[in-house]
Design a protein around this motif. Structure first.
Motif: not given
Length: 59
Positions: A49, A15-16, A11-12, A53, A45
């Motif tokens: 992220g 997002m990046i 998810y990180g 991560t 963000v």
């Protein structure tokens, strides 16, 4: 059952990539106020992220 912590780095990264994609999209089109807003949101963000991560779950 799948451990939810395994999805956090994924998810990180998503997002990046989404933030960088939004920045790329507005860098050529859009008014200046929108560019500045998206760039500021991108910084926030990407930082969140990055934490998601590279967070250490070894405890």
């Amino acid at each position: 059952m799948v451990d939810k912590e395994q999805y956090t780095p994924f998810y990180g990264v998503v997002m990046i990539l989404a933030a960088l994609g939004a920045s790329l999209a507005v860098s050529y089109y859009g008014p200046t106020w929108l560019r500045v807003t998206v760039y500021l949101l991108t910084v926030a963000v990407v930082m969140v992220g990055g934490v998601m991560t590279f967070r250490d779950y070894s405890r």
